[in-house]
Design an enzyme around this catalytic site. Structure first.
Site, PDB file in Angstrom:
ATOM      1  N   HIS A   1     -11.342  -3.189   2.943  1.00 14.12           N
ATOM      2  CA  HIS A   1     -11.349  -2.882   4.368  1.00 14.12           C
ATOM      3  C   HIS A   1     -12.167  -1.641   4.698  1.00 14.12           C
ATOM      4  O   HIS A   1     -12.283  -1.276   5.862  1.00 14.12           O
ATOM      5  CB  HIS A   1      -9.906  -2.708   4.859  1.00 14.12           C
ATOM      6  CG  HIS A   1      -9.216  -1.550   4.185  1.00 14.12           C
ATOM      7  ND1 HIS A   1      -8.941  -1.540   2.836  1.00 14.12           N
ATOM      8  CD2 HIS A   1      -8.783  -0.370   4.661  1.00 14.12           C
ATOM      9  CE1 HIS A   1      -8.364  -0.386   2.522  1.00 14.12           C
ATOM     10  NE2 HIS A   1      -8.255   0.342   3.613  1.00 14.12           N
ATOM     11  N   ASP A   2     -12.699  -0.964   3.681  1.00 15.91           N
ATOM     12  CA  ASP A   2     -13.496   0.248   3.922  1.00 15.91           C
ATOM     13  C   ASP A   2     -14.992   0.029   3.739  1.00 15.91           C
ATOM     14  O   ASP A   2     -15.780   0.934   4.039  1.00 15.91           O
ATOM     15  CB  ASP A   2     -13.065   1.364   2.959  1.00 15.91           C
ATOM     16  CG  ASP A   2     -11.633   1.815   3.203  1.00 15.91           C
ATOM     17  OD1 ASP A   2     -11.211   1.862   4.376  1.00 15.91           O
ATOM     18  OD2 ASP A   2     -10.937   2.126   2.205  1.00 15.91           O
TER      19      ASP A   2
ATOM     20  N   ASP B   1      -3.207   4.672  -2.433  1.00 12.04           N
ATOM     21  CA  ASP B   1      -4.300   5.158  -1.593  1.00 12.04           C
ATOM     22  C   ASP B   1      -4.849   6.493  -2.109  1.00 12.04           C
ATOM     23  O   ASP B   1      -4.070   7.401  -2.442  1.00 12.04           O
ATOM     24  CB  ASP B   1      -3.745   5.336  -0.167  1.00 12.04           C
ATOM     25  CG  ASP B   1      -4.818   5.568   0.875  1.00 12.04           C
ATOM     26  OD1 ASP B   1      -5.627   4.653   1.091  1.00 12.04           O
ATOM     27  OD2 ASP B   1      -4.851   6.663   1.470  1.00 12.04           O
TER      28      ASP B   1
ATOM     29  N   GLU C   1      -6.586   3.559  -6.080  1.00  7.18           N
ATOM     30  CA  GLU C   1      -7.864   3.632  -5.356  1.00  7.18           C
ATOM     31  C   GLU C   1      -8.581   4.880  -5.835  1.00  7.18           C
ATOM     32  O   GLU C   1      -8.140   6.006  -5.567  1.00  7.18           O
ATOM     33  CB  GLU C   1      -7.657   3.693  -3.841  1.00  7.18           C
ATOM     34  CG  GLU C   1      -8.999   3.585  -3.115  1.00  7.18           C
ATOM     35  CD  GLU C   1      -9.021   4.131  -1.694  1.00  7.18           C
ATOM     36  OE1 GLU C   1      -9.939   3.773  -0.944  1.00  7.18           O
ATOM     37  OE2 GLU C   1      -8.141   4.932  -1.340  1.00  7.18           O
TER      38      GLU C   1
ATOM     39  N   ASP D   1       0.861  -1.172   0.000  1.00  5.62           N
ATOM     40  CA  ASP D   1       0.000   0.000   0.000  1.00  5.62           C
ATOM     41  C   ASP D   1       0.902   1.229   0.000  1.00  5.62           C
ATOM     42  O   ASP D   1       1.851   1.306   0.783  1.00  5.62           O
ATOM     43  CB  ASP D   1      -0.878  -0.007   1.262  1.00  5.62           C
ATOM     44  CG  ASP D   1      -2.289   0.455   1.006  1.00  5.62           C
ATOM     45  OD1 ASP D   1      -2.438   1.573   0.492  1.00  5.62           O
ATOM     46  OD2 ASP D   1      -3.223  -0.292   1.335  1.00  5.62           O
TER      47      ASP D   1
HETATM   48  C1  GLC Z   1      -8.245   5.068   1.861  1.00  4.43           C
HETATM   49  C2  GLC Z   1      -8.079   3.833   2.716  1.00  4.43           C
HETATM   50  C3  GLC Z   1      -8.799   4.070   4.024  1.00  4.43           C
HETATM   51  C4  GLC Z   1      -8.153   5.243   4.705  1.00  4.43           C
HETATM   52  C5  GLC Z   1      -8.164   6.472   3.803  1.00  4.43           C
HETATM   53  C6  GLC Z   1      -7.244   7.535   4.317  1.00  4.43           C
HETATM   54  O1  GLC Z   1      -9.547   5.275   1.473  1.00  4.43           O
HETATM   55  O2  GLC Z   1      -8.544   2.707   2.037  1.00  4.43           O
HETATM   56  O3  GLC Z   1      -8.777   2.940   4.842  1.00  4.43           O
HETATM   57  O4  GLC Z   1      -8.834   5.526   5.891  1.00  4.43           O
HETATM   58  O5  GLC Z   1      -7.702   6.166   2.507  1.00  4.43           O
HETATM   59  O6  GLC Z   1      -5.911   7.128   4.153  1.00  4.43           O
END
Ligand code: GLC
Length: 535
Positions: free
Chosen positions: A333-334, A201, A268, A99
């Site tokens: 995970h979100d 991310d 992402e 990541d």
């Molecule tokens: C992304 C991650 C999430 C995190 C956010 C801030 O969306 O997947 O888990 O809280 O970024 O880094």
């Protein structure tokens, strides 16, 4: 599969490291734990592991607040553990994806400590500092994605800094060339250690409006919703300057690709379809210079209904630029887990869909055993998203609970007390029990993955939509003269399949209900919520 194409055809498996396998009894998963479970991943049949952040972090956002990009948090192990993990993964033919969190650091990162130390510090411009508005309030109306304003005042220097997430996660200034250089060195640091790529991310957040204009009000906002939806993120995400920036990042990673290893960027991106596909970065010559895989999250938001899923697949296929690699995701995970969103019987159909569509599938750990969201009592909540906006169902702890390996105490995850409670059903819903049960969802995942690997039509053939009635999603995957037909009954009544859809002489290669292959003959009927692959 040739080296340069593994990410086109491979299967990615996301590990949330806190919750995968604890090796030292502190209740938190770690790198040695992941190493112990590599053979399980090989047995499952996946190609690449993506590990959520493992770097030193105060854990305000569970590792997405990074205090040092080039080290391992002691909770997860050491650089030596990491190197050992890379070596053991490689020995098994598994790729490793890390990541990469470029939008923000932790507020404890030395860069931010320097930056906030004075207005004239050489690193002041590494972050987004602005003077207060005339009334002393924040410089504009931007909101944090976790609730509240995106600005926090630093009393000592009298300016506000911008944070798209927690105040403990200050945003880096990607317009600053020193920031870009330093952050590209981070990529090189891990590429040299042998990683095969990065999941990037919140890629679409990196550049903010240079004039810091107010975001417009969202007319569709409903009270009670996530506060950050009050405004449309017009000036804070997906800015035009993103495209050359992504191309620059891609060049850094490409410099490490050769015929033996192709390195990948997975972005992402929560964006509408037309904006999502822009991140393939097609230039005027038709060359794709963006991320190879802009994460396609459409199945996460979809209503589980044949016509809607069919439309999503058709629109996505039509929107892809020439030569682009499609991809599909069921969970992460979100987001609430697939088995909780649609129930286990439909989650079996979702597995079939994910692994028979054209494009790189990403699996979220535990979805292969049908893990569900675990209700977390208020006094056990860990996720800052839930703490900031309680009771709205935004918390992400439920989908981050420990992997259920066995029915023993600690679920085979830990010998200690797990950092987040286990699911109540772990005594029967676990890997060991499902390995022994041919009808389990885990065995279905294994059969699907094996079939996908065996059949070039499934991992690289083209996609052809078919018509089979309201409740049935139907398509073919075709490679040369091999034609496989995928049929999924989303309805709760039996669904007879029109004879012309049945390939002549075909058999059932796989059913989500049974292991026994049946002959395919006129009158062929799908049972309620059954999916099959014929060929
Ligand atoms: C992304 C991650 C999430 C995190 C956010 C801030 O969306 O997947 O888990 O809280 O970024 O880094």
């Amino acid at each position: 599969m040739s080296a340069d194409a593994w990410w086109r055809n491979g299967i990615v498996y996301q590990i949330y490291p806190r919750s995968f396998q604890d090796s030292d009894g502190d209740g938190i998963g770690d790198l040695r734990g992941i190493r112990e479970r590599l053979d399980y991943l090989v047995g499952l049949g996946i190609d690449a592991v993506w590990i959520s952040p493992i770097y030193p972090s105060p854990m305000a956002d569970f590792g997405y607040d990074i205090a040092d990009y080039e080290a391992i948090d002691p909770r997860f192990g050491s650089l030596a553990d990491f190197d050992a993990l890379v070596a053991q993964a490689k020995a098994r033919g598994l790729k490793l994806i890390l990541d990469y969190v470029p939008n923000h650091t932790s507020d404890r990162h030395p860069w931010f400590l320097e930056s906030r130390s004075s207005r004239s510090d050489p690193k002041r411009d590494w972050y987004l500092w602005r003077d207060p508005a005339p009334d002393g309030g924040p410089p504009n109306n931007w909101l944090s994605n976790f609730g509240g304003p995106a600005w926090t005042l630093d009393e000592a220097t009298g300016q506000y800094y911008c944070h798209s997430f927690l105040k403990e996660q200050p945003d880096l200034n990607w317009r600053n060339s020193e920031v870009r250089a330093a952050m590209y060195e981070v990529l090189r640091f891990w590429l040299r250690r042998g990683v095969d790529g990065f999941r990037v991310d919140v890629l679409y957040h990196l550049i903010k409006d240079d004039q810091f204009r107010d975001n417009p009000v969202n007319p569709a906002y409903q009270p009670g919703e996530d506060e950050s939806h009050r405004l449309l993120p017009l000036y804070t995400t997906d800015r035009p300057e993103m495209q050359p920036l992504v191309a620059e990042m891609r060049r850094v990673v490409d410099a490490f690709s050769d015929t033996d290893s192709s390195r990948v960027l997975i972005g992402e991106l929560y964006l509408p379809l037309d904006r999502l596909v822009a991140y393939y970065g097609r230039n005027a010559e038709g060359v794709l210079q963006g991320v190879q895989l802009p994460f396609n999250f459409q199945l996460i938001a979809a209503h589980w209904q044949a016509a809607e899923i069919g439309r999503i697949v058709r629109d996505y296929e039509a929107a892809l630029p020439a030569g682009a690699a499609p991809n599909w995701v069921l969970g992460n995970h979100d987001k609430p887990r697939i088995a909780s969103r649609i129930g286990e019987p439909r989650a079996r159909l979702a597995a079939l869909l994910l692994l028979s569509l054209r494009g790189t599938p990403t699996l979220y750990y535990g979805d292969e055993i049908g893990m569900t969201d675990v209700p977390i009592p208020p006094d056990e909540v860990q996720d800052p998203f839930e703490k900031n906006q309680p009771g709205k169902g935004l918390g992400r702890d439920p989908q981050r609970t420990p992997m259920q390996w066995s029915g023993e105490a600690g679920a085979g995850f830990t010998a200690g007390r797990p950092w987040l409670r286990l699911a109540a059903d772990f005594t029967h819903r676990n890997v060991a029990a499902q390995q022994a049960d041919p009808a389990s969802i885990l065995r279905l995942y294994q059969r699907l993955i094996a079939l996908r690997r065996r059949e070039p039509a499934l991992h690289e053939g083209h996609y052809e939509a078919l018509e089979a009635g309201t409740d049935v999603l139907a398509y073919a995957r075709v490679q040369d003269d091999r034609r496989l037909v995928v049929l999924m009954n989303f309805g709760t009544a039996a669904a007879p399949i029109p004879a012309q859809l049945l390939p002549a002489g075909a058999t059932v290669l796989l059913s989500t209900r049974t292991e026994d292959a049946a002959p395919v003959a006129p009158g062929f009927t799908l049972q309620p919520l059954e999916g099959v692959i014929l060929g």
